[in-house]
Scaffold this motif. Structure first.
Motif, mmCIF file in Angstrom:
data_model
loop_
_atom_site.group_PDB
_atom_site.id
_atom_site.type_symbol
_atom_site.label_atom_id
_atom_site.label_comp_id
_atom_site.label_asym_id
_atom_site.label_seq_id
_atom_site.Cartn_x
_atom_site.Cartn_y
_atom_site.Cartn_z
ATOM 1 N N LEU A 199 34.804 -2.032 118.101
ATOM 2 C CA LEU A 199 35.006 -0.954 117.137
ATOM 3 C C LEU A 199 36.485 -0.806 116.809
ATOM 4 C CD1 LEU A 199 33.362 1.368 115.744
ATOM 5 C CD2 LEU A 199 34.047 2.812 117.664
ATOM 6 N N PRO A 200 36.847 -0.802 115.512
ATOM 7 C CA PRO A 200 38.239 -0.522 115.150
ATOM 8 C C PRO A 200 38.482 0.983 115.190
ATOM 9 C CG PRO A 200 36.957 -0.932 113.168
ATOM 10 C CD PRO A 200 36.011 -1.106 114.327
ATOM 11 N N VAL A 201 39.432 1.419 116.006
ATOM 12 C CA VAL A 201 39.682 2.845 116.168
ATOM 13 C C VAL A 201 41.176 3.117 116.072
ATOM 14 C CG1 VAL A 201 37.686 3.046 117.722
ATOM 15 C CG2 VAL A 201 39.988 2.838 118.673
ATOM 16 N N THR A 202 41.489 4.386 115.912
ATOM 17 C CA THR A 202 42.858 4.868 116.031
ATOM 18 C C THR A 202 42.919 5.774 117.252
ATOM 19 O OG1 THR A 202 43.215 4.769 113.641
ATOM 20 C CG2 THR A 202 44.719 6.132 114.920
ATOM 21 N N ALA A 203 43.793 5.447 118.189
ATOM 22 C CA ALA A 203 43.962 6.245 119.404
ATOM 23 C C ALA A 203 45.152 7.176 119.218
ATOM 24 C CB ALA A 203 44.178 5.342 120.605
ATOM 25 N N VAL A 204 44.902 8.457 119.408
ATOM 26 C CA VAL A 204 45.942 9.476 119.268
ATOM 27 C C VAL A 204 46.119 10.148 120.631
ATOM 28 C CG1 VAL A 204 46.698 11.529 118.032
ATOM 29 C CG2 VAL A 204 45.214 9.866 116.882
ATOM 30 N N PHE A 205 47.286 9.974 121.228
ATOM 31 C CA PHE A 205 47.535 10.576 122.536
ATOM 32 C C PHE A 205 48.027 12.000 122.304
ATOM 33 C CE2 PHE A 205 47.790 6.023 123.104
ATOM 34 C CZ PHE A 205 46.962 5.839 124.206
ATOM 35 N N GLU A 206 47.109 12.952 122.441
ATOM 36 C CA GLU A 206 47.398 14.337 122.075
ATOM 37 C C GLU A 206 48.150 15.082 123.156
ATOM 38 O OE1 GLU A 206 43.801 16.261 120.763
ATOM 39 O OE2 GLU A 206 44.141 15.460 118.749
ATOM 40 N N LYS A 207 48.046 14.597 124.402
ATOM 41 C CA LYS A 207 48.757 15.250 125.491
ATOM 42 C C LYS A 207 49.275 14.175 126.426
ATOM 43 C CE LYS A 207 48.253 18.677 129.204
ATOM 44 N NZ LYS A 207 47.303 19.569 129.926
ATOM 45 N N VAL A 208 50.582 14.196 126.673
ATOM 46 C CA VAL A 208 51.207 13.255 127.592
ATOM 47 C C VAL A 208 51.958 14.049 128.675
ATOM 48 C CG1 VAL A 208 51.414 11.386 125.906
ATOM 49 C CG2 VAL A 208 53.246 13.081 126.081
ATOM 50 N N PRO A 209 52.166 13.457 129.861
ATOM 51 C CA PRO A 209 51.805 12.090 130.229
ATOM 52 C C PRO A 209 50.295 11.868 130.242
ATOM 53 C CG PRO A 209 52.513 13.309 132.162
ATOM 54 C CD PRO A 209 52.816 14.178 130.989
ATOM 55 N N TYR A 210 49.943 10.639 129.919
ATOM 56 C CA TYR A 210 48.542 10.255 129.834
ATOM 57 C C TYR A 210 48.290 9.125 130.827
ATOM 58 C CZ TYR A 210 44.253 8.203 127.921
ATOM 59 O OH TYR A 210 42.993 7.694 127.773
ATOM 60 N N ARG A 211 47.220 9.253 131.602
ATOM 61 C CA ARG A 211 46.853 8.219 132.568
ATOM 62 C C ARG A 211 45.346 8.003 132.520
ATOM 63 N NH1 ARG A 211 51.533 8.120 132.292
ATOM 64 N NH2 ARG A 211 53.132 8.154 133.941
ATOM 65 N N SER A 212 44.934 6.761 132.421
ATOM 66 C CA SER A 212 43.503 6.468 132.466
ATOM 67 C C SER A 212 43.271 5.089 133.063
ATOM 68 C CB SER A 212 42.871 6.546 131.071
ATOM 69 O OG SER A 212 43.332 5.481 130.253
ATOM 70 N N ALA A 213 42.090 4.922 133.635
ATOM 71 C CA ALA A 213 41.608 3.621 134.096
ATOM 72 C C ALA A 213 40.468 3.212 133.171
ATOM 73 C CB ALA A 213 41.115 3.710 135.539
ATOM 74 N N VAL A 214 40.448 1.940 132.793
ATOM 75 C CA VAL A 214 39.459 1.448 131.840
ATOM 76 C C VAL A 214 38.655 0.328 132.469
ATOM 77 C CG1 VAL A 214 39.117 0.378 129.576
ATOM 78 C CG2 VAL A 214 40.960 2.044 129.900
ATOM 79 N N MET A 215 37.338 0.441 132.398
ATOM 80 C CA MET A 215 36.435 -0.600 132.884
ATOM 81 C C MET A 215 35.814 -1.323 131.694
ATOM 82 S SD MET A 215 32.836 -0.299 135.039
ATOM 83 C CE MET A 215 33.573 -0.149 136.670
ATOM 84 N N ARG A 216 36.083 -2.604 131.570
ATOM 85 C CA ARG A 216 35.365 -3.407 130.584
ATOM 86 C C ARG A 216 33.928 -3.593 131.075
ATOM 87 N NH1 ARG A 216 40.236 -6.996 130.406
ATOM 88 N NH2 ARG A 216 41.199 -6.761 128.350
ATOM 89 N N LEU A 217 32.978 -3.367 130.184
ATOM 90 C CA LEU A 217 31.581 -3.494 130.571
ATOM 91 C C LEU A 217 31.157 -4.956 130.598
ATOM 92 C CD1 LEU A 217 29.905 -0.553 128.637
ATOM 93 C CD2 LEU A 217 30.273 -0.743 131.101
ATOM 94 N N ASP A 218 30.463 -5.336 131.635
ATOM 95 C CA ASP A 218 29.913 -6.681 131.776
ATOM 96 C C ASP A 218 28.396 -6.552 131.804
ATOM 97 O OD1 ASP A 218 28.785 -9.049 133.143
ATOM 98 O OD2 ASP A 218 30.871 -9.658 133.370
ATOM 99 N N GLY A 219 27.734 -7.088 130.773
ATOM 100 C CA GLY A 219 26.285 -6.945 130.672
ATOM 101 C C GLY A 219 25.543 -7.576 131.831
#
Length: 291
Positions: free
Chosen positions: A76-96
């Protein structure tokens, strides 16, 4: 618990979407306000430990605060807007394959699968304490590299198990089905990504998805916030913008490279999305990066 997860991410985050030695784990760390970022989301789950992010796709947007998670089920093409910083996240790529294996072990137990009409491209939900603990342990494997090989897959399975028992469970199950509406929309989106510079028709895209044009249009817009052809337009404009910011190309050359026949149409649509003519917008972005 969120402070512990944010601290673990902070020790290993090196900016936007940092790859890690743990399979399918990325960490995101943003300390200062930045301009909105155009990015291609893939099937993934974003666990927010600190700060807040707004994700914009077409006519829809999602705000994910600390302590919440965002599930994205398709390219999906998206625009990410960081509305509050500092920002920290962990991202899991899904594996089918990993998810399918876990579902076989569970033998179909869990929340009831929703009807396709309820399945969206992005879903947000709060994280339970047990899930925060598992994600924190997953990120902390980066501090003990020798533990990654024996433990990473086990903790990943635990995270997926807890997600399947969460409000995201029905959507994850729908995503894993080979012939669901979600999988057909995912196939259509992936095909558009691969052929965005070519002339496309809704009939051609519907054939790829094995749906009628009307059915595809309905499910595609529900999942992405865009019609298939508007989805293609966003891909074209984003790639043209990337080429312009990189330099060594004119607006007319960028328009032709991404499939526009009319430079006038390109300029009009570019300005409607980004607020400035192509050349001015690219110059502004280059100046902001250098400053």
């Amino acid at each position: 618990m969120l402070d512990e997860l944010a601290a673990a991410i902070d020790r290993h985050g090196r900016g936007l979407w940092s790859e890690t030695p743990v399979p399918r784990l990325l960490v995101v760390a943003v300390d200062e306000p930045i301009d909105p970022v155009d990015v291609r989301y893939e099937p993934m789950i974003c666990f927010i430990a600190d700060g807040a992010k707004r994700t914009v796709a077409g006519d829809r947007s999602w705000v994910t605060p600390p302590g919440a998670m965002l599930l994205n089920t398709l390219d999906l093409p998206v625009t990410a807007v960081f509305e509050k910083v500092p920002y920290r996240s962990a991202v899991m790529r899904l594996d089918g394959a990993v998810l399918a294996e876990l579902l076989l072990e569970l033998d179909g137990s869990g929340p009831e699968t929703p009807s396709p009409a309820t399945v969206g491209g992005q879903i947000t939900a709060p994280m339970a304490p047990e899930l925060i603990d598992a994600v924190t342990r997953w990120v902390r494997l980066l501090e003990t590299p020798d533990d990654i090989r024996p433990l990473a897959a086990r903790i990943e399975s635990e995270i997926l198990y807890r997600l399947l028992r969460s409000p995201l469970g029905p959507v994850l199950r729908q995503w894993s089905l080979a012939d669901s509406a979600a999988s057909r929309v995912r196939a259509a989106a992936a095909w558009i990504f691969a052929h965005y510079a070519e002339p496309l028709s809704i009939d051609r895209i519907a054939a790829v998805a094995h749906m009628s044009p009307a059915t595809l249009h309905r499910h595609f817009k529900a999942a992405t916030g865009m019609s298939p052809l508007k989805f293609q337009k966003h891909l074209r404009l984003r790639e043209a913008r990337r080429r312009l910011v990189a330099g060594n190309t004119t607006a007319a050359q960028a328009a032709e490279a991404v499939g526009y026949v009319s430079a006038t149409q390109f300029n009009r649509e570019y300005r409607s999305v980004y607020g400035l003519p192509p050349g001015q917008d690219a110059a502004r972005l280059r100046a902001s990066v250098q400053s």
